[in-house]
Design a protein around this motif. Sequence first.
Motif, PDB file in Angstrom:
ATOM      1  N   PHE A 729       0.824  -1.206   0.000  1.00 39.92           N
ATOM      2  CA  PHE A 729       0.000   0.000   0.000  1.00 39.92           C
ATOM      3  C   PHE A 729       0.860   1.258   0.000  1.00 39.92           C
ATOM      4  CE2 PHE A 729      -2.146   3.400   2.349  1.00 39.92           C
ATOM      5  CZ  PHE A 729      -3.281   3.568   1.564  1.00 39.92           C
ATOM      6  N   LEU A 730       1.909   1.270   0.831  1.00 35.15           N
ATOM      7  CA  LEU A 730       2.774   2.449   0.882  1.00 35.15           C
ATOM      8  C   LEU A 730       3.469   2.675  -0.453  1.00 35.15           C
ATOM      9  CD1 LEU A 730       4.447   2.096   4.404  1.00 35.15           C
ATOM     10  CD2 LEU A 730       2.607   3.647   3.716  1.00 35.15           C
ATOM     11  N   GLY A 731       3.844   1.594  -1.132  1.00 38.22           N
ATOM     12  CA  GLY A 731       4.473   1.745  -2.429  1.00 38.22           C
ATOM     13  C   GLY A 731       3.549   2.372  -3.459  1.00 38.22           C
ATOM     14  N   SER A 732       2.248   2.104  -3.337  1.00 44.22           N
ATOM     15  CA  SER A 732       1.291   2.667  -4.294  1.00 44.22           C
ATOM     16  C   SER A 732       1.010   4.143  -4.045  1.00 44.22           C
ATOM     17  CB  SER A 732      -0.021   1.879  -4.225  1.00 44.22           C
ATOM     18  OG  SER A 732      -0.670   2.094  -2.975  1.00 44.22           O
ATOM     19  N   LEU A 733       1.387   4.675  -2.883  1.00 43.75           N
ATOM     20  CA  LEU A 733       1.110   6.077  -2.558  1.00 43.75           C
ATOM     21  C   LEU A 733       1.894   7.053  -3.437  1.00 43.75           C
ATOM     22  CD1 LEU A 733       0.925   6.034   1.339  1.00 43.75           C
ATOM     23  CD2 LEU A 733      -0.878   6.772  -0.229  1.00 43.75           C
ATOM     24  N   GLY A 734       2.928   6.556  -4.109  1.00 41.69           N
ATOM     25  CA  GLY A 734       3.696   7.445  -4.975  1.00 41.69           C
ATOM     26  C   GLY A 734       2.865   7.991  -6.122  1.00 41.69           C
ATOM     27  N   LYS A 735       1.836   7.281  -6.514  1.00 40.12           N
ATOM     28  CA  LYS A 735       0.977   7.741  -7.619  1.00 40.12           C
ATOM     29  C   LYS A 735       0.003   8.835  -7.185  1.00 40.12           C
ATOM     30  CE  LYS A 735      -0.435   3.526  -8.158  1.00 40.12           C
ATOM     31  NZ  LYS A 735      -1.146   2.329  -8.645  1.00 40.12           N
ATOM     32  N   LYS A 736      -0.146   9.029  -5.894  1.00 41.06           N
ATOM     33  CA  LYS A 736      -1.134   9.960  -5.357  1.00 41.06           C
ATOM     34  C   LYS A 736      -0.499  11.333  -5.114  1.00 41.06           C
ATOM     35  CE  LYS A 736      -4.953  11.333  -3.297  1.00 41.06           C
ATOM     36  NZ  LYS A 736      -6.201  11.582  -4.048  1.00 41.06           N
ATOM     37  N   LYS A 737      -1.101  12.359  -5.724  1.00 35.98           N
ATOM     38  CA  LYS A 737      -0.690  13.726  -5.437  1.00 35.98           C
ATOM     39  C   LYS A 737      -1.687  14.308  -4.441  1.00 35.98           C
ATOM     40  CE  LYS A 737       0.467  18.167  -7.503  1.00 35.98           C
ATOM     41  NZ  LYS A 737       0.603  18.979  -8.730  1.00 35.98           N
TER      42      LYS A 737
END
Length: 923
Positions: A729-737
């Motif tokens: 989940f934390l790795g996917s947060l990079g896509k979120k601005k």
Amino acid sequence: MSQTSFLEDVSTWTENTCSQKWMEAVPKLISYYEGTTEASKRVDILKLLCSSFLPCVPIEKVEEEVFSHFDKVHHIFDELLQVLVNLASSSNGNNDVEKQLLDVQEQIIAKLQMALSVIDSLQACIQHVCSMGELAMDKIRSLPTAVLHVLSGAYTHCKDSGDIYGDLLTMVSDPLSALFKKTHSLQMSLSSLLDLVKLTPASSDQDIDDMCTVLLRLHELSAIVNSLDVKIMVTTWKTVSRLACQYKDFLKNRLDVAVLVTSLCKQIELAYEYLLQLAPQCDADGMVSSDGDHRAFSKSVKIMGFQVKVLVMFVKEFDDYLGSCVKDLYAMLLSWLRYVPPSLHAPSISPQCFDEIRRQVIIAVEPLTLHLLGNRQFMECLTDCEQELMPELSFPRSLLQLRVLEMLPKCQAEVQDNWICPQVYPEDIQRESILKAVFRSLKCCHVELSLSVVLPDVHCGKKPGGVTLYEYVCTQICGFVGSYPERHFWLLEQCLLENVVCPNLHSAVLAIDVWSFMARYGTADLCRDHVSFIARLLCTLPANPCPGYLHLTLLLRRLIKFMAVEHQEEFIKEFCVEENLSLWSFIPLSTFARAATPQIVSSLTTTATDIMRKWINGPTRTTALTSELAISLGCLSNIYNQVGPLPEGLTASQHSAVLGATQSIWRLIPFKLVSENHVLHQLVCSLLEISSYLITDLENKDLLEILHGILTVLKSNPEDAFRLTATTFLGSLGKKKLDPTFEQGQILNKLPQLFTALLKDRNPLIHQKALEAFAKFAEETSHEAVVPESLQQDSNVREMVVNYLSKIPHIPSETYNLPKYLDQQKWHLQKYMDSMTTASNESPAQERDTDMQEPASKRLKYDSETEIQPETKNKNEDAIYTPLLNKLRDTVARFHELQETSALPSWVTEELKRLNTELGDLT
């Protein structure tokens, strides 16, 4: 006439006189020989009898008149050797003058000369008999026995001469050398004699038994001369093997071949160990560290090659009459394979030496195995399910079993049946099929499988450098499955299913690969039936993280893509989405026809969102409903993972419904209880997974809620599955601005804490996934300040991340040994799997009731974080203890927060230890 006068008179007789009077003289000579006790006289009489009168005795009567009395020759020769031992012993302990030593030397030489005279007499007998041409065994029955007794005694005396004579050895070396040469000459003469002896259909049982006795005595002789003179040993075995093969039809029911084979096995094993010591030794880098003795190695390996050829001959010619020696053959084969690459226990010697050993010795493994395939004892050795082997023999046993698999398709049906479907009775050794035995052995090869041991690619030839052990095993089993007898096909299915559901990962993956091969190259109907069976099996089981269940899901995912299109359509109808939600949570939707995918996606989404609403809006949230919700979220994750951000068949309104329901569920999760409740833990993991796909649509307040929840759960030491899902989940947060809202700052403050906690995780898998997640986040995020802030909190974490991003591998300490580590890992894994097996055998029904299908009477409320307690709890107890436990949890959580900012004072640590002891006393 007195004895002395008679002997003096007889010694002067001419050849004609001897021919005329032999019938009168021979009995008297034998009587005098047996009656006298003086060694010199007995030797003289024997010499006179063999040189002067034996040629006069007709061949038909020589056994009865002369050779039958030769058992007395044993005694005189043994007495002479014993006198020699006594004389040498007395002189070694005697410190008297030189004259006495010379006297002893003269006596020893005299006795040795007598022994030589006995050998000459026997030599004369053999030469005379050989001059007669071909012979029947009954004509010379006693002569070979007498000669073999003398040969054994003489060789033994020469072999032990260093211990017997000690300091006198140099003084008697010449007569001892003469004794050895005469003995060897006598043996050569005996070999020539045996070549003239013929066994025919008219030969009596006694003749055959006598030949068997001679062969066994020759084998005993080979053991004596093995360390005395290698050439004599080779000659002896040549004689034994030649005669055994020549008269196989007569000897097979009477010759104890087991004794010969066992003796050969022992000699070969000793030679094998000695051979490895002679070879040049190499260091860890492959450089020669010790020259060894290359000349002696070359000589020894050739001699050993000869012994191996003799052994193969015996096994080939007497394969139905081996008896108890099969176990020795089996042990020897394991020993061979244990000490050559790719075995991890092979010594560090030069590759050239290993190549020579393969050419001379290991090459015999295949013919020996081939000739033993029909032997029941060999089957028992390789398929005994209760056999306990040393760990280092598990890999050689696997290789031997794989050779059997390769050979079986060419065998007769009866042999195949005995290996594939053994008939075992209660009094027999309990054994299993060869395929099950291969899987059982493979479970003991964890180290070899983990180190990717390389074997030659004997099938496709695509990899000249070889293939890994796993590839080799998989190829061999698939080749065997391709020719598997149809009458035993159910046993193949049973074996594969047992290994798919077993906790051992290597066995399960191998079974899945083999099953996939079977589905791909079998008929379409077979694939359909297997998929239907596995799907029905999974539908009867509650969804759970047990290895067996997970392995079945992997198998189903693999098999579905091999189904024909029409069979896939039948599958969709048979296992409709609404009634088999757990089944569709892991089935790859991309494997179905494109026209069928939208309908599946729509049905899954509708069913899943209905369950989500039911859980959100329901008056109570039972364990069963919560478990069903987790499965529904898994179905949605399956859709978003495999089909895309907005899959075909998923409308915008359905996507909004999924997003809204997910947000609502997050707000209802009691995070402090996640680590205490397995079903709630499963739900949160499923929520994190679906949220990683919805990350770009989540609002800041939702993300803050999720991150706060993750931090809360991490403080209570959750299961590995949660920490692993959290890293994803934390790795996917990079896509979120993040939008510039009030929550943005709080989110950016929590991210470094979370990354640091997971990067410091002691579980190697979670640590690795955390590194990958952090690298992905750092590459994609638009909030770059989070990256350096995450690295500033711990210098060790910073160093690990920098090394990972720079692709610098971790260098273990000098004391680290990977094979030893893997061996320890194997032990821990086996202990874990044994505990799982024990637990499942003891209370499988109880586990299903409590963990998966909790009855309605034990419903859990999820109305708030403080009211999650079973309704069946005692109300008074609940009111007393629950507040106390909640305070204790909050206090522990507060201590964790303080510890993260700075180290706790020593007096606080001591006080906590004391409190921990008191809490332990309460339980």
